[in-house]
Motif scaffolding. Structure first.
Motif, PDB file in Angstrom:
ATOM      1  N   SER A 276       0.812  -1.224   0.000  1.00 28.75           N
ATOM      2  CA  SER A 276       0.000   0.000   0.000  1.00 28.75           C
ATOM      3  C   SER A 276       0.840   1.266   0.000  1.00 28.75           C
ATOM      4  O   SER A 276       0.337   2.352  -0.274  1.00 28.75           O
ATOM      5  CB  SER A 276      -0.918   0.016   1.224  1.00 28.75           C
ATOM      6  N   GLY A 277       2.135   1.147   0.344  1.00 25.81           N
ATOM      7  CA  GLY A 277       3.013   2.315   0.409  1.00 25.81           C
ATOM      8  C   GLY A 277       3.019   3.010   1.754  1.00 25.81           C
ATOM      9  O   GLY A 277       3.766   3.979   1.954  1.00 25.81           O
ATOM     10  N   LEU A 278       2.230   2.529   2.715  1.00 28.59           N
ATOM     11  CA  LEU A 278       2.143   3.205   4.011  1.00 28.59           C
ATOM     12  C   LEU A 278       3.365   2.992   4.883  1.00 28.59           C
ATOM     13  O   LEU A 278       3.612   3.762   5.813  1.00 28.59           O
ATOM     14  CB  LEU A 278       0.897   2.726   4.773  1.00 28.59           C
ATOM     15  N   SER A 279       4.130   1.939   4.619  1.00 30.46           N
ATOM     16  CA  SER A 279       5.229   1.601   5.527  1.00 30.46           C
ATOM     17  C   SER A 279       6.522   2.339   5.208  1.00 30.46           C
ATOM     18  O   SER A 279       7.464   2.303   6.006  1.00 30.46           O
ATOM     19  CB  SER A 279       5.498   0.087   5.482  1.00 30.46           C
ATOM     20  N   PHE A 280       6.610   3.014   4.068  1.00 33.43           N
ATOM     21  CA  PHE A 280       7.880   3.617   3.674  1.00 33.43           C
ATOM     22  C   PHE A 280       8.195   4.842   4.532  1.00 33.43           C
ATOM     23  O   PHE A 280       7.375   5.741   4.704  1.00 33.43           O
ATOM     24  CB  PHE A 280       7.859   4.007   2.204  1.00 33.43           C
ATOM     25  N   ALA A 281       9.402   4.849   5.071  1.00 35.40           N
ATOM     26  CA  ALA A 281       9.910   5.984   5.848  1.00 35.40           C
ATOM     27  C   ALA A 281      11.267   6.363   5.285  1.00 35.40           C
ATOM     28  O   ALA A 281      11.975   5.535   4.695  1.00 35.40           O
ATOM     29  CB  ALA A 281      10.014   5.617   7.327  1.00 35.40           C
ATOM     30  N   TYR A 282      11.646   7.612   5.462  1.00 38.16           N
ATOM     31  CA  TYR A 282      12.906   8.106   4.925  1.00 38.16           C
ATOM     32  C   TYR A 282      13.958   8.192   6.022  1.00 38.16           C
ATOM     33  O   TYR A 282      13.650   8.523   7.177  1.00 38.16           O
ATOM     34  CB  TYR A 282      12.699   9.474   4.277  1.00 38.16           C
ATOM     35  N   ALA A 283      15.207   7.907   5.653  1.00 33.90           N
ATOM     36  CA  ALA A 283      16.309   7.923   6.603  1.00 33.90           C
ATOM     37  C   ALA A 283      16.533   9.327   7.145  1.00 33.90           C
ATOM     38  O   ALA A 283      16.326  10.327   6.446  1.00 33.90           O
ATOM     39  CB  ALA A 283      17.577   7.407   5.926  1.00 33.90           C
ATOM     40  N   THR A 284      16.965   9.398   8.396  1.00 34.27           N
ATOM     41  CA  THR A 284      17.244  10.673   9.056  1.00 34.27           C
ATOM     42  C   THR A 284      18.614  10.614   9.716  1.00 34.27           C
ATOM     43  O   THR A 284      19.144   9.528   9.960  1.00 34.27           O
ATOM     44  CB  THR A 284      16.174  10.986  10.117  1.00 34.27           C
TER      45      THR A 284
END
Length: 513
Positions: free
Chosen positions: A408-416
């Motif tokens: 669904s694309g809901l799990s993608f997070a970006y590195a910080t």
């Protein structure tokens, strides 16, 4: 801040482009015709162009097709994260009205995912053909002022430190040159822009001889999205909403080159094998054969030129993630280009487009590839492996939920960077605010600052952001990017200095015009 920490490789250099990859340098003395040139009027290009124009930038969208948007398109599924992005633009409800929400997603065999438990306002999979998405986004782009150049083929690309320019062959209208401050290639798997930049497109074909057909059905399926697979074939059937159905499928026993014609009997055969019936299909208006590749460009940026959507990555059709991934590329890139064009952010912000979206593209390649390989594998014991995997997905709820969140694309997070708040980089849910919903607040195209109720700073005027308070119970201060990801967060109410520093780092100095 994560947006300024990436180093700039030689591929991203912004000096004069004199390598074979980009041809001779452009003429920096030539006047700029438009802020951004977007090449390719598919869903990715239309969303990107509309975003930039809605933010006040001049945009020219170049498309080699001459006529209207074609309804002979492959994508059929819009996932929850994409619907959230459309909601942030006031478009989700209109698209849902012409689609078919379904509460199950069949992958292979009896493996079924349940989207109804997704933590989103859109806990379903929307079945709607790609041309409906394109029509919606094109209307928005035109209303925002995007200039369309249809029937224009890019024949050359040049860059310098100030901009990028293309030569356009417009048929009877002749050849012209168009110069912009930035250029984005959203021109598909056979991207002219990617080729002009000298970028390879490594990968391979994962499945051959997939057949598409638009047909009428005398006995339509009860579900608006019928899909199933066996060891020898798979098929799906989905409605366009006007009496026509899109049927897609594959037969292990009929592996032919792309150019071989498709007969209706072939479509009926693989549909019966996979779904047990051909639904009385008749009167095909269009049939085609294609192969599916897994490929990804090593870089999404060269100087002032970018790639997005299928020009940057292509995947197997399993899970219906291709168009969705491209639309989310556009949502990531558009606000960054706008911030740099406004002078609010340094050029280095644009490097984060690749550092954030390239890993997502790679993950989608892996997940969709794993699904399709498991569905068509023929090694000894493969049938048992499919059965066991399907059983695990269906029985083990955390496994099924994780798979559905990924697709669904809901799990993608970006590195910080190290030391960032644990919420930074993650997707922001549609928070209930005192003034409405978060994704309604995002419709202004700006950062949204969400603070606990009663916060003094929530009532301070700052044109850089939209201010909002939680409707109830929120304990964090969140600075949310225009693409719905959390840029910065603090527990409770931060100090004035900490908030000022975060706002300046992400949205520019308060006095910036």
């Amino acid at each position: 801040m994560s947006r300024t920490t990436g180093s700039t490789s030689s591929a991203h250099a912004t000096g004069p482009a004199t390598s074979p990859a980009t041809g001779p340098a452009a003429d920096p003395a030539r006047a700029v015709d438009t802020d951004v040139i977007v090449v390719g009027a598919g869903p990715t290009g239309l969303l990107l162009a509309g975003d930039l124009a809605a933010s006040g930038h001049s945009v020219t969208l170049v498309e080699r097709r001459s006529g209207e948007t074609s309804n002979l398109t492959r994508a059929l599924v819009v996932h929850a994260r994409t619907l959230e992005q459309l909601d942030a633009r006031g478009l989700a409800e209109e698209l849902i009205a012409v689609g078919h929400p379904v509460d199950r997603l069949r992958l292979f065999g009896h493996a079924t995912l349940d989207p109804t438990r997704l933590p989103t306002r859109f806990p379903f999979v929307l079945v709607t053909p790609q041309f409906q998405v394109e029509r919606l986004l094109e209307a928005r782009a035109r209303k925002a002022g995007v200039v369309f150049r249809h029937g224009a083929k890019v024949t050359a690309l040049r860059q310098d430190a100030e901009g990028a320019e293309v030569d356009l062959d417009e048929g009877a209208s002749g050849v012209s040159t168009l110069r912009g401050r930035y250029l984005v290639g959203t021109d598909g798997v056979h991207s002219t822009i990617r080729e002009a930049l000298g970028l390879p497109f490594p990968g391979k074909s994962v499945i051959r001889s997939i057949v598409l057909a638009d047909v009428r059905l005398s006995d339509p399926p009860a579900s608006p999205f019928a899909v199933a697979a066996t060891d020898r074939a798979f098929a799906l059937a989905a409605p366009f909403g006007d009496g026509w159905y899109r049927v897609m499928g594959w037969s292990r026993d009929r592996q032919l080159p792309d150019g071989e014609p498709v007969e209706l009997d072939e479509v009926k055969d693989f549909t019966r094998r996979a779904l047990g019936t051909d639904f009385g299909m008749h009167d095909p208006r269009w049939m085609s054969r294609f192969h599916s590749d897994e490929r990804q460009a090593p870089s999404y940026r060269v100087g002032r030129a970018f790639l997005a959507g299928d020009a940057a990555h292509v995947h197997s059709p399993a899970g219906g993630q291709g168009m969705n991934t491209g639309l989310q590329d556009a949502a990531n890139l558009s606000w960054k280009l706008s911030m740099v064009l406004q002078g609010r952010s340094p050029e280095s912000l644009l490097d984060t487009y690749e550092t954030e979206r390239h890993p997502v593209g790679k993950q989608v390649l892996r997940s969709s590839g794993a699904i399709i390989r498991l569905a068509i594998m023929t090694a000894p014991g493969s049938a048992l492996l499919r059965t066991l995997t399907a059983g695990a997905v269906n029985r083990i709820r955390p496994l099924g939920r994780r798979a559905m969140r990924t697709i669904s694309g809901l799990s993608f997070a970006y590195a910080t960077p190290d030391g960032a708040h644990p919420l930074a980089g993650k997707r922001a849910p549609d928070l209930a605010l005192a003034s409405g919903r978060l994704y309604e607040a995002l419709r202004e195209g700006r950062f949204v600052l969400v603070t606990p109720r009663g916060s003094i700073r929530a009532r301070e005027e700052d044109p850089r952001v939209v201010h909002a308070e939680y409707a109830r119970g929120g304990k964090h201060t969140l600075l949310i990017r225009p693409d719905g990801h959390i840029a910065w967060a603090a527990d409770g109410e931060p100090t004035a200095a900490a908030l000022r520093q975060a706002l300046t780092a992400w949205t520019g100095p308060e006095t910036t015009a």
